[in-house]
Write a protein that holds these residues in place. Structure first.
Motif, PDB file in Angstrom:
ATOM      1  N   GLY A  85      19.328  18.387   0.297  1.00 47.59           N
ATOM      2  CA  GLY A  85      17.892  18.393   0.565  1.00 47.59           C
ATOM      3  C   GLY A  85      17.062  18.638  -0.674  1.00 47.59           C
ATOM      4  O   GLY A  85      17.391  19.475  -1.514  1.00 47.59           O
ATOM      5  N   SER A 116      11.504  19.143   2.965  1.00 44.88           N
ATOM      6  CA  SER A 116      11.401  18.699   4.346  1.00 44.88           C
ATOM      7  C   SER A 116      10.157  19.290   4.992  1.00 44.88           C
ATOM      8  O   SER A 116       9.775  20.422   4.684  1.00 44.88           O
ATOM      9  CB  SER A 116      12.644  19.128   5.134  1.00 44.88           C
ATOM     10  N   THR A 157      12.158  14.244   5.725  1.00 44.96           N
ATOM     11  CA  THR A 157      13.039  14.928   4.780  1.00 44.96           C
ATOM     12  C   THR A 157      13.368  14.026   3.600  1.00 44.96           C
ATOM     13  O   THR A 157      13.607  12.832   3.776  1.00 44.96           O
ATOM     14  CB  THR A 157      14.354  15.331   5.495  1.00 44.96           C
TER      15      THR A 157
END
Length: 149
Positions: free
Chosen positions: A80, A83, A137
Motif C-alpha cells: 500500500g 488509501s 487505494t
C-alpha cells in the motif's frame, strides 16, 4: 501472479464470499475495538445509529484485506501507498462479504522503471448488495521485466 504489464484500467477482480460470524465480531472487538456496539448485543440495540451489533470497521477492513490477497494476486504482495476508506453501512453477524476490485489508474514510475503505482477501487458487498466498505487505494506493483526473482 500479476505484474504491472498484466494490468489494464477497467480490469475487475471478484472474491469469494466470507461469512462474518457473531463470535468473530465479538472476539475481534474485545481485542481491538472494545466499544459497546461491537461487544454487547443488548447495548448495541440501544445505539441511535447501529441499532444492533455491528462489526468494527477495522474488522471489516481486515476481512477485505484477506479477500484482496485471494482475488488480486499481485507479484510481491499488495504494498500500500495510500488509501481512502469508507464504511457506508455496518457489517452485521452472518453477513456474507465479497469484494469487487476495479483498476482505475496505472502510472509507471518515472524514477524507478521496475515499478508503478496502480489505483484500484473496492466495494465490499453483503448478500443484499449493500456496500459495507469502499476504498480507493494506491499500491506499488512491480514490472515483470525488471524482477530478478
Amino acid at each position: 501472479m500479476l505484474y504491472l504489464e498484466d494490468l489494464n484500467v477497467g480490469d475487475t477482480f471478484k472474491s469469494r464470499a466470507y461469512r462474518m460470524t457473531e463470535e468473530e465480531i465479538l472476539k475481534f472487538a474485545q481485542a481491538f475495538d472494545p466499544q459497546p456496539f461491537h461487544t454487547n448485543a443488548e447495548q448495541a440495540r440501544q445505539h441511535p445509529i447501529f441499532q444492533g451489533l455491528a462489526a468494527s470497521g477495522w474488522h471489516t477492513a481486515a476481512v477485505v484485506m484477506r479477500l484482496w490477497t485471494e482475488c488480486f494476486p499481485v507479484a510481491y504482495g499488495l504494498i500500500g501507498a495510500d488509501s481512502h476508506v469508507r464504511w457506508p453501512c455496518p457489517t452485521r453477524p452472518d453477513d456474507e462479504i465479497r469484494v469487487v476490485v476495479t483498476i482505475s489508474e496505472i502510472k509507471p514510475s518515472k524514477r524507478k522503471p521496475d515499478r508503478g503505482i496502480v489505483r484500484y477501487e473496492t466495494q465490499a458487498l453483503n448478500q443484499h448488495d449493500q456496500v459495507l466498505f469502499s476504498s480507493s487505494t494506491n499500491i506499488v506493483v512491480f514490472s515483470r521485466e525488471f524482477t530478478t526473482v
